[in-house]
Design a protein around this motif. Structure first.
Motif, short mmCIF file in Angstrom:
data_model
loop_
_atom_site.label_atom_id
_atom_site.label_comp_id
_atom_site.label_asym_id
_atom_site.label_seq_id
_atom_site.Cartn_x
_atom_site.Cartn_y
_atom_site.Cartn_z
N TYR A 144 -8.69 10.02 -2.19
CA TYR A 144 -7.94 11.20 -2.65
C TYR A 144 -8.67 12.43 -2.15
CZ TYR A 144 -6.19 14.76 -5.92
OH TYR A 144 -5.65 15.88 -6.48
N THR B 37 0.83 -1.20 0.00
CA THR B 37 0.00 0.00 0.00
C THR B 37 0.86 1.26 0.00
OG1 THR B 37 -1.73 -1.18 1.18
CG2 THR B 37 -1.86 1.22 1.21
N HIS C 269 -10.28 -2.02 -1.60
CA HIS C 269 -10.93 -0.73 -1.44
C HIS C 269 -10.25 0.31 -2.33
CE1 HIS C 269 -11.34 -2.59 2.72
NE2 HIS C 269 -12.55 -2.62 2.21
N LYS C 270 -11.03 1.23 -2.85
CA LYS C 270 -10.47 2.31 -3.64
C LYS C 270 -9.70 3.26 -2.72
CE LYS C 270 -11.88 5.35 -7.34
NZ LYS C 270 -13.01 5.85 -8.12
N SER D 158 -5.16 4.87 2.16
CA SER D 158 -5.91 3.63 2.21
C SER D 158 -6.59 3.59 3.56
CB SER D 158 -4.96 2.43 2.08
OG SER D 158 -5.62 1.24 2.46
N PRO E 215 -6.51 0.86 -13.65
CA PRO E 215 -7.62 0.80 -12.68
C PRO E 215 -7.26 0.08 -11.37
CG PRO E 215 -8.43 0.33 -14.87
CD PRO E 215 -6.93 0.42 -14.98
N GLU E 216 -6.49 -1.01 -11.46
CA GLU E 216 -6.11 -1.73 -10.24
C GLU E 216 -5.06 -0.96 -9.44
OE1 GLU E 216 -3.75 -3.43 -13.69
OE2 GLU E 216 -5.86 -3.01 -13.35
N ILE F 142 -5.33 2.02 -8.38
CA ILE F 142 -5.94 2.92 -7.40
C ILE F 142 -6.75 2.14 -6.35
CG2 ILE F 142 -5.92 4.92 -8.93
CD1 ILE F 142 -8.89 4.43 -9.48
N LEU F 143 -6.48 0.81 -6.27
CA LEU F 143 -7.10 -0.03 -5.25
C LEU F 143 -6.03 -0.48 -4.26
CD1 LEU F 143 -9.32 -2.37 -7.46
CD2 LEU F 143 -10.04 -0.32 -6.22
N ASP F 144 -6.41 -0.58 -2.99
CA ASP F 144 -5.46 -1.09 -2.01
C ASP F 144 -5.52 -2.62 -1.99
OD1 ASP F 144 -7.68 -1.79 -0.44
OD2 ASP F 144 -7.43 -0.15 0.97
N ASP G 27 -9.42 8.82 -10.33
CA ASP G 27 -9.89 8.35 -11.63
C ASP G 27 -9.31 9.19 -12.76
OD1 ASP G 27 -11.41 6.22 -10.66
OD2 ASP G 27 -13.13 7.54 -10.25
#
Length: 143
Positions: A112, A49, A108-109, A127, A99-100, A102-104, A78
């Protein structure tokens, strides 16, 4: 006639007690290893993370260099994945994250904030940790 020798009976097998002791030792070793591996996995998620957040900081800096501003709160992370449709629309946009990205590790997204709560003059990327709730116990951020 041959005389039979009498030899004392020596067991070459383990007793039930010896087998139980060996099994107990094996179980203790396996339990210790499982406990240690669980701790390593949790550390790996935190390190991953932190690395993702550092990578997004680089992407956000590139975005700012190209467009003279960071993405707005509304555009969020995004804006690094797909061209923003909200104002201010970037003039020179390129995809800076997948896209992946910005996921922990918990799915979870990443959050920001612009302006940031912890970095008032800049932005926050964080996160919410394994529980997905905002608190300071397990949150990981750029502060």
């Amino acid at each position: 006639m041959k005389q039979l020798r009498s030899t004392p009976f020596h067991s070459k097998a383990f007793t039930l007690l010896e087998m139980m002791v060996v099994l107990l030792i094996i179980a203790l070793i396996l339990g210790t290893v499982a406990f240690m591996v669980q701790g390593i996995e949790g550390d790996a998620e935190h390190v991953t993370t932190g690395a993702k957040i550092k990578g997004l900081e680089v992407a956000l800096t590139s975005y700012k260099i190209s467009n003279l501003t960071y993405p707005t709160q509304e555009q969020g992370l995004d804006a690094l994945v797909s061209r923003p449709t909200a104002e201010p629309k970037p003039k020179r946009w390129t995809q800076l994250a997948k896209p992946e990205g910005i996921l922990d590790p918990w799915g979870h997204k990443l959050v920001y904030r612009n302006p940031g709560k912890h970095n008032a003059g800049g932005y926050d990327v964080l996160s919410l940790g394994a529980d997905g709730l905002e608190n300071t116990d397990d949150d990981i951020g750029n502060w």
